[in-house]
Scaffold this active site. Structure first.
Site, PDB file in Angstrom:
ATOM      1  N   CYS A  68      45.769 -32.128 -10.262  1.00 57.09           N
ATOM      2  CA  CYS A  68      46.645 -32.299  -9.099  1.00 57.09           C
ATOM      3  C   CYS A  68      46.815 -31.048  -8.243  1.00 57.09           C
ATOM      4  O   CYS A  68      46.852 -31.140  -7.009  1.00 57.09           O
ATOM      5  CB  CYS A  68      47.998 -32.836  -9.530  1.00 57.09           C
ATOM      6  SG  CYS A  68      48.992 -31.701 -10.547  1.00 57.09           S
ATOM      7  N   HIS A 105      53.444 -31.710 -11.810  1.00 54.48           N
ATOM      8  CA  HIS A 105      52.636 -32.493 -10.879  1.00 54.48           C
ATOM      9  C   HIS A 105      53.034 -32.135  -9.454  1.00 54.48           C
ATOM     10  O   HIS A 105      54.212 -31.893  -9.159  1.00 54.48           O
ATOM     11  CB  HIS A 105      52.834 -33.993 -11.106  1.00 54.48           C
ATOM     12  CG  HIS A 105      52.011 -34.834 -10.178  1.00 54.48           C
ATOM     13  ND1 HIS A 105      50.631 -34.783 -10.163  1.00 54.48           N
ATOM     14  CD2 HIS A 105      52.365 -35.724  -9.208  1.00 54.48           C
ATOM     15  CE1 HIS A 105      50.174 -35.608  -9.236  1.00 54.48           C
ATOM     16  NE2 HIS A 105      51.199 -36.188  -8.645  1.00 54.48           N
ATOM     17  N   ASP A 120      49.442 -38.953  -2.441  1.00 52.56           N
ATOM     18  CA  ASP A 120      49.045 -38.298  -3.688  1.00 52.56           C
ATOM     19  C   ASP A 120      47.569 -38.529  -3.959  1.00 52.56           C
ATOM     20  O   ASP A 120      47.157 -39.628  -4.335  1.00 52.56           O
ATOM     21  CB  ASP A 120      49.890 -38.848  -4.834  1.00 52.56           C
ATOM     22  CG  ASP A 120      49.795 -38.003  -6.095  1.00 52.56           C
ATOM     23  OD1 ASP A 120      48.877 -37.172  -6.174  1.00 52.56           O
ATOM     24  OD2 ASP A 120      50.636 -38.189  -6.986  1.00 52.56           O
TER      25      ASP A 120
END
Length: 272
Positions: A68, A105, A120
């Protein structure tokens, strides 16, 4: 300067997207279809750099994937190059959590025509489309999973998922609404991202230190390779098994995930 044309070629988009919600959704989906989620450099003992130049060189130039902090750094640069207004957020991942998880994250808050959206490109556990930051907002992913945003008294916001557990990286406990991650819209600084990336890539009990993790979304499903266990889910059809030959492991990485490993890298990863 950021090379937008090279990025668009990497994700097989013929041109820039429109600077609106539809364009954001199109961009994020193409990104996830083309660039795999993976932690292999962590497992190979390599440091994870999350500055723009390093991320571009790895995910675009070297045609690798990342996790991420890399994926969403790249997405933020892409959004800026298009003219979107966006900034990073941090989240706590609740899948299989037994206590309050750390902020490991990151994803993006995007402002479009007076409305905030979340986007995302780097959650390896499943695929959630961009959503307006509105209590009760719902959206459906290409695999049929549903997502819902809800206000959370303790943690600000909670993103929940309801979908086939096969279209995840294995952390889903089953179908039904599950908390995926919580977040606030507090300002996130580069130092916060650096700290989260450092913890994720170096803490001995981080899941990214414990197993080789690779995944990619498919047009109607999800494929993962965790350790030597492979699973591919399209709709309700699931194919899975355990890879016992390093040559098959290397071939699977290349053909399904687009990751071309050297013989030495394959030997190291397969032995873990």
């Amino acid at each position: 300067m950021f090379d937008l044309d090279s990025y668009l070629a990497r994700i097989a988009l013929p041109s820039r997207v429109t600077v609106d919600a539809e364009g954001l959704a199109r961009l994020q989906r193409a990104h996830r279809l083309a660039i795999p989620f993976e932690n292999l450099d962590v497992r190979l003992g390599r440091p994870i750099a999350i500055d723009s130049a390093s991320v571009f060189a790895k995910l675009v130039g070297a045609r690798r994937g990342g996790y991420c902090f890399e994926q969403n750094r790249l997405l933020l640069d892409v959004l800026a190059a298009h003219g979107f207004a966006a900034r990073p957020l941090l989240a706590r991942v609740w899948l299989r959590a037994t206590d309050v998880p750390p902020t490991t994250h990151t994803f993006s808050l995007v402002h479009i025509d007076g409305q905030d959206w979340i986007a995302d490109a780097g959650f390896g556990g499943s695929y959630s489309p961009p959503m307006p930051l509105v209590d009760g907002a719902e959206a459906s992913g290409p695999d049929g999973a549903r997502f819902r945003l809800a206000r959370d008294v303790q943690h600000g916001w909670m993103l929940l998922r309801d979908g086939h557990p096969g279209n995840t990286d294995g952390r889903s406990a089953g179908e039904g609404w599950e908390p995926q991650y919580s977040f606030t819209t507090d300002r996130v600084w580069d130092a916060d991202l650096a700290m989260g990336n450092h913890w994720t890539s170096t803490y001995e009990e981080s899941r990214f230190r414990l197993a080789n993790i690779v995944s990619i979304i498919l047009p109607r499903g999800f494929a993962t390779l965790t350790g030597r266990h492979y699973r591919r889910c399209v709709g309700q059809e699931v194919t899975e098994g355990t890879i016992t030959d390093p040559r098959v492991y290397r071939m699977r990485m290349s053909l399904m995930f687009g990751i071309d490993l050297t013989a030495d890298e394959t030997a190291t990863l397969f032995a873990e």
